[in-house]
Design an enzyme around this catalytic site. Structure first.
Site, PDB file in Angstrom:
ATOM      1  N   PHE A 140      10.517 -44.324  15.469  1.00  0.00           N
ATOM      2  CA  PHE A 140       9.930 -45.455  14.730  1.00  0.00           C
ATOM      3  C   PHE A 140       8.481 -45.601  15.172  1.00  0.00           C
ATOM      4  CE2 PHE A 140       8.490 -49.667  13.813  1.00  0.00           C
ATOM      5  CZ  PHE A 140       8.875 -49.809  12.492  1.00  0.00           C
ATOM      6  N   ASP A 225       3.762 -43.097  22.107  1.00  0.00           N
ATOM      7  CA  ASP A 225       3.707 -44.386  21.420  1.00  0.00           C
ATOM      8  C   ASP A 225       4.298 -45.428  22.370  1.00  0.00           C
ATOM      9  OD1 ASP A 225       4.041 -46.668  19.920  1.00  0.00           O
ATOM     10  OD2 ASP A 225       4.739 -45.616  18.120  1.00  0.00           O
ATOM     11  N   LYS A 254       1.584 -54.704  20.015  1.00  0.00           N
ATOM     12  CA  LYS A 254       2.541 -55.764  20.366  1.00  0.00           C
ATOM     13  C   LYS A 254       2.048 -56.687  21.490  1.00  0.00           C
ATOM     14  CE  LYS A 254       6.483 -54.138  17.939  1.00  0.00           C
ATOM     15  NZ  LYS A 254       6.966 -52.788  17.690  1.00  0.00           N
TER      16      LYS A 254
HETATM   17  C1  LIG Z   1       6.587 -52.008  16.440  1.00  0.00           C
HETATM   18  C2  LIG Z   1       6.273 -50.586  16.623  1.00  0.00           C
HETATM   19  C3  LIG Z   1       5.297 -49.945  15.843  1.00  0.00           C
HETATM   20  C4  LIG Z   1       4.603 -50.611  14.679  1.00  0.00           C
HETATM   21  O1  LIG Z   1       3.896 -51.739  15.042  1.00  0.00           O
HETATM   22  P1  LIG Z   1       3.454 -52.797  13.904  1.00  0.00           P
HETATM   23  O2  LIG Z   1       2.581 -53.754  14.633  1.00  0.00           O
HETATM   24  O3  LIG Z   1       4.713 -53.425  13.383  1.00  0.00           O
HETATM   25  O4  LIG Z   1       2.749 -52.028  12.858  1.00  0.00           O
HETATM   26  C5  LIG Z   1       5.013 -48.618  16.130  1.00  0.00           C
HETATM   27  N1  LIG Z   1       5.638 -47.961  17.116  1.00  0.00           N
HETATM   28  C6  LIG Z   1       6.575 -48.546  17.886  1.00  0.00           C
HETATM   29  C7  LIG Z   1       7.231 -47.762  18.986  1.00  0.00           C
HETATM   30  C8  LIG Z   1       6.940 -49.869  17.654  1.00  0.00           C
HETATM   31  O5  LIG Z   1       7.900 -50.448  18.399  1.00  0.00           O
END
Ligand SMILES: *Cc1c(COP(=O)(O)O)cnc(C)c1O
Length: 412
Positions: A140, A225, A254
């Site tokens: 994700f 990520d 985040k």
């Molecule tokens: C939440 C998340 C994203 C996307 O972040 P948004 O601010 O919702 O665009 C990308 N990678 C990971 C691992 C995430 O948990």
């Protein structure tokens, strides 16, 4: 406004792209949230780790208000006096040489993809249009059309094609499969150190170390990520530290916004970042002074309140106590720090009824995919608060399922 009215309005006018738990939050502080009727709940999700510092941390709130009274937005057409100090702090905190600020996590990932491709063409010498990025099954990384194009969740993609080419998918945690996926056109391996949305999947020991070696051998970038796993969530500043390696770049988001604003960034060495020249990439709101002031305070709170150590100790305690319940419904308790997944046995049905029962007990958690309940409270949670949550989690996990309805133990 009543909870019912708030939900009715959202359903009537909002796109139905989410199916939230039936709770309306109108006030919040620390780990606690309150609905319009005055019912209190403990937030054990933390907006998917965007609230690592807790709701409305006083220090971050003060930074927001102070900066809002001075200057909020300049765009990058002009300099602002908050951007430099923010970038300096973020680099010092993360150990990377340079940062490119954006807003949402998906934008940070898009930035990483652009950086990796351009690095591949300009530095590695990949033929134009041929760059490949290796990603993992069940990843994700966000919701843009490019990013969902390399998702393996059919729902993320259905109806949204055609998709961007240039991505190769390998199983997560499998170094042999990863080794076999490299070729001369590979510019990067993009990976979550722990897969969050996929159900808190912790890879085997040595996975990131092995990935680091493979990337070195094939002259490709390792990009982690850390949007969900970073900023102390897993008991280290960043989850890649558990393996003692350093990626070439990471994406963060985040919790960088301290639960107040969307703030994200791509962090990398100069060897990667210097592929960007004026006009190559940008964002109107990226690096705005309000976001920068909030992000500096968000990082200060992580450092000064020692939230890495807190996440490690409390995560160990939480997982230990959950395993002690010996619940027949639980297949596995897994995670790192305060990023914890409780997988429900298939024979006990999906995780959702457990989340609903927890909500009735004043504990907010959300299932991810069908079978896993994610527990990721603010890292500021106290042991007393954890014990309060554990009492209810224990009752729910040792409840009985009668005619498909979950009846928690010790129901008043
Ligand atoms: C939440 C998340 C994203 C996307 O972040 P948004 O601010 O919702 O665009 C990308 N990678 C990971 C691992 C995430 O948990």
């Amino acid at each position: 406004m009543s909870s019912d009215k708030a939900i009715e309005l959202a359903e009537s006018y909002g796109a139905h792209n989410y199916k939230p738990l039936e709770v309306v939050i109108s006030h919040a502080e620390g780990v606690w949230v309150t609905d319009p009727e005055g019912n209190r709940y403990m937030d054990m999700l933390s907006a998917y780790s965007a609230l690592n510092q807790g709701h409305r941390h006083p220090r971050i709130l003060k930074a927001l208000i102070d900066q809002a009274q001075r200057c909020t937005l300049t765009s990058r057409a002009f300099h602002n006096d908050r951007l430099g100090p923010f970038l300096q702090k973020l680099c010092a905190f993360s150990g990377f040489e340079s940062a490119l600020p954006m807003n949402t996590g998906a934008e940070a990932v898009e930035t990483a993809i652009k950086a990796a491709r351009k690095w591949g063409y300009k530095k590695k010498g990949v033929a134009d249009g041929k760059a490949e990025i290796i990603v993992c099954a069940d990843n994700f990384h966000g919701r843009t059309t490019t990013i969902v194009g390399f998702s393996t969740d059919p729902q993320n993609k259905d109806g949204f094609g055609p998709f961007t080419p240039g991505f190769v998918i390998v199983p997560f945690g499998d170094l042999d499969a990863l080794a076999a996926a490299f070729n001369d056109n590979t510019v990067a391996f993009l990976v979550e150190p722990i897969q969050g949305e996929a159900g808190i999947n912790v890879p085997p020991d040595g996975y990131l170390r092995g990935a680091r070696e493979l990337c070195d051998r094939h002259n490709a970038l390792l990009i982690c990520d850390e949007i969900q796993t970073g900023f102390c969530r897993t008991g280290k500043t960043f989850a890649f530290e558990h393996e003692g390696i350093r990626p070439d770049g990471i994406t963060v988001g985040k919790a960088l916004g301290g639960g107040m604003l969307p703030v994200s960034a791509f962090l990398a060495s100069w060897d990667v970042m210097d592929v960007f020249h004026p006009g190559d990439h940008g964002s109107t709101f990226g690096g705005n002074p309000l976001a920068c002031a909030v992000a500096v305070a968000s990082i200060d709170v992580l450092i000064e309140e020692r939230l890495s150590e807190a996440a490690e100790a409390k995560g160990m305690y939480l997982m230990h106590q959950m395993r002690e319940f010996g619940s027949p419904h639980v297949a596995e308790v897994r995670g790192r720090g305060l990023l914890v997944g409780v997988e429900i046995q298939a024979s006990s049905g999906p995780a959702k009824p457990f989340c609903k029962a927890l909500k009735r007990r004043g504990i907010l958690a959300k299932e991810t995919h069908e079978q896993v309940i994610r527990f990721a409270p603010p890292l500021t949670i106290t042991v007393e608060e954890l014990d309060h949550a554990l009492k209810h989690i224990g009752d729910v996990l040792s409840g009985q399922i009668v005619d498909g309805v979950l009846l928690p133990a010790n129901e008043a």
